[in-house]
Write a protein that holds these residues in place. Structure first.
Motif, PDB file in Angstrom:
ATOM      1  N   GLY A 232       0.760  -1.242   0.000  1.00 58.42           N
ATOM      2  CA  GLY A 232       0.000   0.000   0.000  1.00 58.42           C
ATOM      3  C   GLY A 232       0.787   1.287   0.000  1.00 58.42           C
TER       4      GLY A 232
ATOM      5  N   THR B 296       3.322   1.557   6.328  1.00 58.54           N
ATOM      6  CA  THR B 296       1.912   1.206   6.088  1.00 58.54           C
ATOM      7  C   THR B 296       1.537  -0.102   6.758  1.00 58.54           C
ATOM      8  N   THR B 297       2.336  -1.143   6.535  1.00 58.77           N
ATOM      9  CA  THR B 297       2.087  -2.449   7.145  1.00 58.77           C
ATOM     10  C   THR B 297       3.307  -3.335   6.920  1.00 58.77           C
TER      11      THR B 297
ATOM     12  N   GLU C 161     -11.567  -2.993   2.439  1.00 58.64           N
ATOM     13  CA  GLU C 161     -11.226  -2.735   3.842  1.00 58.64           C
ATOM     14  C   GLU C 161      -9.789  -2.257   3.991  1.00 58.64           C
ATOM     15  N   HIS C 162      -8.897  -2.696   3.090  1.00 59.86           N
ATOM     16  CA  HIS C 162      -7.511  -2.258   3.206  1.00 59.86           C
ATOM     17  C   HIS C 162      -7.394  -0.753   3.009  1.00 59.86           C
ATOM     18  N   TRP C 163      -8.317  -0.156   2.224  1.00 56.17           N
ATOM     19  CA  TRP C 163      -8.249   1.287   2.052  1.00 56.17           C
ATOM     20  C   TRP C 163      -8.832   2.025   3.250  1.00 56.17           C
TER      21      TRP C 163
ATOM     22  N   ASN D 125      -8.055   1.083   6.267  1.00 61.15           N
ATOM     23  CA  ASN D 125      -6.848   1.144   7.083  1.00 61.15           C
ATOM     24  C   ASN D 125      -5.849   2.147   6.503  1.00 61.15           C
ATOM     25  N   ASN D 126      -5.717   2.152   5.172  1.00 57.52           N
ATOM     26  CA  ASN D 126      -4.825   3.125   4.534  1.00 57.52           C
ATOM     27  C   ASN D 126      -5.228   4.551   4.884  1.00 57.52           C
TER      28      ASN D 126
ATOM     29  N   SER E  57      -1.534  -8.511  -0.007  1.00 61.63           N
ATOM     30  CA  SER E  57      -2.320  -7.717  -0.960  1.00 61.63           C
ATOM     31  C   SER E  57      -3.235  -8.604  -1.803  1.00 61.63           C
TER      32      SER E  57
ATOM     33  N   ALA F  55      -6.287  -9.155   0.322  1.00 60.38           N
ATOM     34  CA  ALA F  55      -7.081  -7.934   0.446  1.00 60.38           C
ATOM     35  C   ALA F  55      -7.885  -7.659  -0.812  1.00 60.38           C
ATOM     36  N   THR F  56      -7.251  -7.815  -1.976  1.00 63.59           N
ATOM     37  CA  THR F  56      -7.963  -7.509  -3.220  1.00 63.59           C
ATOM     38  C   THR F  56      -8.972  -8.598  -3.580  1.00 63.59           C
TER      39      THR F  56
ATOM     40  N   GLN G 269     -11.918  -7.727  -1.635  1.00 67.17           N
ATOM     41  CA  GLN G 269     -12.589  -6.612  -2.299  1.00 67.17           C
ATOM     42  C   GLN G 269     -13.421  -7.110  -3.477  1.00 67.17           C
TER      43      GLN G 269
END
Length: 486
Positions: free
Chosen positions: A127, A201-202, A301-303, A305-306, A363, A366-367, A370
């Protein structure tokens, strides 16, 4: 004119406004690099690729293992370069140095030394490019456009000094991305950037082939704190098993720590996130006694957190949180990193989600999550091999079966030799909770993947995720369907 109108139209005078407009003069370049200027000139930009040169640029002729930029000096001049930085005499205005790579770093140092901006450095396993872009968009809004950033993924030993050398001395903020493949690389980059705010970021198992463990990855990312200016701030995630490791490294470097995440002890803490009709999220977060409500346009959801990382960073940098909220609400996906294309197919349009630039286990999960939340008649996943996982590769690839099934994917196209482990797992006849099997094809390259998709036959209402490491070449798959965008 009434008093209110006069106040609106009043333009504040800043010290930086008295600086000249040229980015560099020949004398400044020579002084910064220890070189000799041949001809007097001023440049408005710095470029290392002759194909990307624009009128007014300084062309830096870098020498690599396979290519020598000096071969393209004439082309750079033809494309509008006003001068070149070279290690041998050339026809045309130039600054002659002993080594152009070292000279570029020297120019970067000079750029950093002359600016009074607040500098933000961004790294992380996942990210970092998207977060860097969102931080920049936020700070640009609140600085009357006086912000600078590294473009694309210019985050290595060439991209970082090039990005620094392009920074206007009037800049009030600078945002720079830093990447690495091995320990010690970020330590060097952060010594050039010298951030006032350093963001991680992580932590995830990207580049684990070279570093051996997530703990070692966390230590390598934490090198960014070593370059912090005195009184600097470290922005770190709470939602990682390595939080304490990162926090201790930041404290040891003398940094003030600002954390973000879902944990109760996070300084920028998520209170609630509600999906909205456009695919993004309405986020409520706490910053001390304050409550922040804003919209995140990017889906997933990852965005969410971003966005917490962005808000924490903007606050630490002295930016405007209101401007940051507006920027997050307007962010669009980047090419190769979440861009969404509406392409014409039989029966209407299909959605293509372009994540073709990069991939690692975190990632990917996460995607895929999504994709599972994206309304669609059918869901298709085109997954390329994840690189730099070493001996861990078979296990990490096989583990993608679970998020694929969880995303209710109808058809998967697996690309690359490393995907053999996942193909073997899916070949066991896995099915979702309703007993629906996941059909798949295993392809050697992007060309075969395109053929598999054409045979499958995309139709109106389909959603297609394209994700893999850049070297797999799945951008070709996206380009194939982008030609039908409309």
């Amino acid at each position: 004119m009434n008093a209110i109108a006069a106040k609106i139209l009043r333009w504040p005078n800043l010290e930086a406004d008295r600086l000249r407009l040229a980015l560099w003069t020949s004398a400044e370049i020579a002084a910064a690099t220890g070189g000799t200027a041949y001809g007097e000139f001023q440049v408005s930009g710095v470029e290392m690729d002759s194909r990307d040169v624009r009128s007014g640029d300084l062309f830096v002729a870098l020498r690599g293992e396979a290519m020598d930029g000096h071969r393209f000096v004439d082309k750079a001049f033809a494309n509008g370069a006003v001068a070149a930085l070279v290690d041998r005499p050339v026809d045309g205005p130039h600054v002659l140095v002993s080594d152009t790579s070292s000279a570029l770093e020297a120019l970067a140092n000079a750029a950093r030394n002359r600016v009074a901006a607040t500098i933000v450095g961004v790294t992380g396993s996942v990210g970092k490019t998207g977060v860097k872009e969102a931080i920049f968009a936020s700070l640009e809004r609140s600085s009357r456009g006086a912000s600078h950033r590294s473009i694309r993924s210019y985050n290595n030993h060439v991209g970082v000094p090039l990005s620094l050398s392009r920074m206007d001395p009037r800049s009030r903020f600078g945002v720079f991305e830093m990447g690495m493949n091995n320990a010690g690389e970020i330590a060097h980059l952060t010594s050039l950037v010298r951030p006032n705010v350093a963001v991680i970021t992580t932590i995830a198992p990207a580049h684990i082939e070279n570093l051996g463990s997530e703990e070692a990855i966390a230590d390598a990312k934490a090198e960014i704190f070593g370059g912090l200016e005195k009184g600097g701030t470290a922005v770190i995630p709470t939602d990682t098993p390595h939080f304490e490791r990162l926090r201790d490294a930041a404290v040891a470097a003398g940094a003030r720590v600002v954390s973000f995440g879902r944990a109760a002890h996070a300084d920028m803490r998520l209170l609630d996130a509600i999906p909205d009709s456009s695919g993004g999220s309405l986020v409520t977060a706490a910053l001390g006694a304050h409550r922040l409500c804003y919209t995140v346009a990017e889906p997933g959801e990852h965005w969410v957190n971003n966005s917490l990382a962005v808000m924490a960073t903007v606050h630490a940098a002295g930016g405007d949180l209101g401007a940051a909220g507006l920027a997050l609400a307007e962010m669009g996906g980047l090419k190769g990193r979440g861009a969404r294309l509406r392409v014409a197919v039989p029966g209407g349009h299909a959605l293509v989600i372009d994540e073709s630039y990069n991939a690692n286990p975190a990632s990917m999960r996460a995607t895929l999550a999504q994709l599972g939340q994206t309304p669609a008649t059918r869901r298709v996943a085109v997954l390329g091999a994840m690189k730099e996982l070493g001996d861990f590769a078979p296990g990490f690839h096989a583990q993608l079966a679970e998020p694929l099934i969880g995303a209710d994917v109808d058809y998967a196209v697996l690309v690359g030799d490393e995907m053999t482990a996942l193909a073997r797992e899916l070949g066991k006849g896995l099915a979702n909770a309703l007993g629906k099997p996941l059909h798949f094809a295993h392809c050697a390259n992007a060309g075969e993947a395109i053929a598999a998709l054409e045979e499958f036959g995309l139709a109106g209402g389909d959603a297609v995720l394209v994700k893999g490491s850049n070297s797999v070449g799945l951008a070709r798959v996206v380009a194939h369907f982008a030609a039908r965008e409309g």
